[in-house]
Structures are given as structure tokens and as C-alpha cells.
Design a protein around this motif. Structure first.
Motif, PDB file in Angstrom:
ATOM      1  N   MET A  67       0.635  -1.105   0.019  1.00 22.48           N
ATOM      2  CA  MET A  67       0.023   0.008   0.034  1.00 22.48           C
ATOM      3  C   MET A  67       0.910   1.292  -0.083  1.00 22.48           C
ATOM      4  O   MET A  67       0.601   2.235  -0.647  1.00 22.48           O
ATOM      5  CB  MET A  67      -0.979  -0.207   1.123  1.00 22.48           C
ATOM      6  N   TRP A  68       2.100   1.086   0.661  1.00 22.26           N
ATOM      7  CA  TRP A  68       2.974   2.274   0.617  1.00 22.26           C
ATOM      8  C   TRP A  68       3.539   2.657  -0.819  1.00 22.26           C
ATOM      9  O   TRP A  68       3.419   3.517  -1.255  1.00 22.26           O
ATOM     10  CB  TRP A  68       4.150   1.965   1.492  1.00 22.26           C
ATOM     11  N   MET A  69       3.724   1.536  -1.561  1.00 24.43           N
ATOM     12  CA  MET A  69       4.307   1.563  -2.840  1.00 24.43           C
ATOM     13  C   MET A  69       3.147   2.199  -3.779  1.00 24.43           C
ATOM     14  O   MET A  69       3.195   2.969  -4.611  1.00 24.43           O
ATOM     15  CB  MET A  69       4.730   0.318  -3.398  1.00 24.43           C
ATOM     16  N   ALA A  70       1.860   1.649  -3.560  1.00 30.51           N
ATOM     17  CA  ALA A  70       0.971   1.955  -4.603  1.00 30.51           C
ATOM     18  C   ALA A  70       0.218   3.542  -4.257  1.00 30.51           C
ATOM     19  O   ALA A  70       0.187   4.442  -5.031  1.00 30.51           O
ATOM     20  CB  ALA A  70      -0.365   1.102  -4.191  1.00 30.51           C
ATOM     21  N   GLY A  71       0.288   3.907  -3.061  1.00 32.79           N
ATOM     22  CA  GLY A  71       0.098   5.421  -2.261  1.00 32.79           C
ATOM     23  C   GLY A  71       1.101   6.241  -3.061  1.00 32.79           C
ATOM     24  O   GLY A  71       0.897   7.172  -3.506  1.00 32.79           O
ATOM     25  N   GLY A  72       2.459   5.720  -3.165  1.00 30.99           N
ATOM     26  CA  GLY A  72       3.510   6.457  -3.474  1.00 30.99           C
ATOM     27  C   GLY A  72       3.613   6.750  -5.265  1.00 30.99           C
ATOM     28  O   GLY A  72       3.651   7.753  -5.534  1.00 30.99           O
ATOM     29  N   MET A 115      -2.693  12.922  10.378  1.00 36.60           N
ATOM     30  CA  MET A 115      -2.912  11.407  10.019  1.00 36.60           C
ATOM     31  C   MET A 115      -2.058  10.809  10.742  1.00 36.60           C
ATOM     32  O   MET A 115      -2.447   9.699  11.309  1.00 36.60           O
ATOM     33  CB  MET A 115      -3.057  11.232   8.590  1.00 36.60           C
ATOM     34  N   LYS A 116      -0.606  10.967  10.802  1.00 38.94           N
ATOM     35  CA  LYS A 116       0.191  10.023  11.192  1.00 38.94           C
ATOM     36  C   LYS A 116       0.181  10.044  12.852  1.00 38.94           C
ATOM     37  O   LYS A 116       0.190   9.075  13.366  1.00 38.94           O
ATOM     38  CB  LYS A 116       1.795  10.349  10.744  1.00 38.94           C
ATOM     39  N   ASN A 139      -1.565   3.652   7.617  1.00 44.70           N
ATOM     40  CA  ASN A 139      -0.425   4.370   7.928  1.00 44.70           C
ATOM     41  C   ASN A 139       0.442   4.254   6.455  1.00 44.70           C
ATOM     42  O   ASN A 139       1.244   5.266   6.091  1.00 44.70           O
ATOM     43  CB  ASN A 139       0.252   3.962   9.022  1.00 44.70           C
ATOM     44  N   GLY A 140       0.496   2.916   5.976  1.00 45.28           N
ATOM     45  CA  GLY A 140       1.086   3.021   4.750  1.00 45.28           C
ATOM     46  C   GLY A 140       0.673   3.637   3.698  1.00 45.28           C
ATOM     47  O   GLY A 140       1.557   4.346   2.691  1.00 45.28           O
ATOM     48  N   VAL A 141      -0.538   3.694   3.302  1.00 45.61           N
ATOM     49  CA  VAL A 141      -1.120   4.451   2.148  1.00 45.61           C
ATOM     50  C   VAL A 141      -0.839   6.074   2.480  1.00 45.61           C
ATOM     51  O   VAL A 141      -0.307   6.590   1.530  1.00 45.61           O
ATOM     52  CB  VAL A 141      -2.703   4.128   2.178  1.00 45.61           C
ATOM     53  N   VAL A 142      -1.194   6.428   3.627  1.00 42.51           N
ATOM     54  CA  VAL A 142      -0.901   7.895   3.738  1.00 42.51           C
ATOM     55  C   VAL A 142       0.394   8.422   3.552  1.00 42.51           C
ATOM     56  O   VAL A 142       1.027   9.090   2.923  1.00 42.51           O
ATOM     57  CB  VAL A 142      -1.348   8.237   5.281  1.00 42.51           C
ATOM     58  N   THR A 143       1.339   7.546   4.124  1.00 48.54           N
ATOM     59  CA  THR A 143       2.927   7.889   4.088  1.00 48.54           C
ATOM     60  C   THR A 143       3.321   7.907   2.627  1.00 48.54           C
ATOM     61  O   THR A 143       4.266   8.602   2.150  1.00 48.54           O
ATOM     62  CB  THR A 143       3.950   7.033   4.898  1.00 48.54           C
TER      63      THR A 143
END
Length: 172
Positions: A67-72, A115-116, A139-143
Motif C-alpha cells: 500500500m505504501w508503494m501504491a500510494g507512492g 494523520m500519522k 499508515n502505509g497508504v498515507v505515508t
């Protein structure tokens, strides 16, 4: 838990980071010229913050990293679109970018921090949350999203500073 307990229980480094980021956001509200290296500070902080979380938090799993990579990736697209419309000008000789003042960086910084902070509070105070927690993945998506937005903006600045290419026909 009272509001005062929450504030006092927050590590000092969090407040120092907030002060630095708000300072950068406030500076971005005024038009100005900066070298590319200086414009890379905030993207580096947000990318580092997200990666540090992914690598150091034992509750982070593949779902959060994905999700961090997708959000990024989504964030890079958003950041690039925002930067293209920003009205920036570049000086390739001095390697500087002139940007009109904008509240966008400050708003992103404050929203991300809020958010964090909220997600961190929930994760720290809720005993029933585990590896598959929605908060961990959120948290992964937001960051990732915010790191991507800042990275996308930086990418456009960097691309704009590349030396102009001479058309192939003129080189002959």
C-alpha cells in the motif's frame, strides 16, 4: 487518557520534526528561488520517514509495504500534475527553481502529521490491533501517498533543470 497525557507522551523528536516541517511549509507560502538540492529536503524527509517505518516497525507486513508503494505511485502522479501547473521557472545555469508562493506544501505537511499522529496514537493505545490492522495499512497508504506527492513535484523540478536537447536535425 487526557489531551495533556497524549501531548506529554509524544516523543520530543516528533515535535522537533513538526517544527522543521512547518518551517519549510511556511517558507513555501512565499515566492522564492531555491537550488534543486534545497527543494529535495522535504521529499527526502517524507520518503525516509515512510521507509523507516516500513523497515523498523515489526507490525509492518507485505500489505502495508504494498500500500505504501501504491500510494507512492499515485502520489508521484498527483505531485507531478501539481508541479506542472505551479507556474515555476528554472535557471539551468544556476540550477535553481523559482516557485510562486503556495499553501500546498504546508497543507500536505499538516494533514500528514495529523494523520500519522492519529494513526500512531491508535496503534499505541489499542491493544486489539495487530499486523493486519487497518491502521497499519492506512499508515502505509498515507505515508506513501504524501512521499509520492513531494517526490512527484521534485521530479518535475529536476526534469525541468535538465539541459535542453538540441533537436537531431540541428546537430547534423
Amino acid at each position: 487518557m487526557s489531551f495533556q497525557d497524549i501531548l506529554l507522551g509524544t516523543p520530543t523528536w516528533v515535535w522537533v520534526l513538526l517544527a522543521i516541517l512547518v518551517s519549510r511549509g511556511m517558507k513555501a507560502m512565499k515566492a522564492g528561488t531555491a537550488p534543486l538540492s534545497k527543494l529535495g529536503i522535504v521529499p527526502a524527509v517524507f520518503a525516509g520517514w515512510g521507509l523507516l517505518h516500513l523497515l523498523s516497525d515489526p507490525e509492518t507486513g507485505w500489505a502495508t509495504a504494498s500500500m505504501w508503494m501504491a500510494g507512492g505511485a499515485l502520489g508521484v502522479g498527483i505531485g507531478a500534475a501539481v508541479a506542472k501547473k505551479s507556474g515555476m521557472t528554472v535557471d539551468r545555469i544556476r540550477r535553481t527553481v523559482t516557485l510562486p508562493g503556495s499553501a500546498v506544501p504546508l497543507v500536505l505537511i499538516l494533514l500528514t502529521f495529523a494523520m500519522k499522529f492519529w494513526i500512531g496514537f491508535e496503534l499505541a493505545t489499542s491493544v486489539h490491533m495487530g499486523v493486519d490492522s487497518t491502521f497499519v495499512v492506512l499508515n502505509g497508504v498515507v505515508t506513501g501517498l504524501v512521499a509520492g506527492i513531494f517526490a512527484g513535484r521534485f521530479l518535475i523540478y529536476w526534469l525541468a533543470l535538465r539541459p535542453e536537447q538540441t533537436p537531431v536535425l540541428e546537430r547534423l
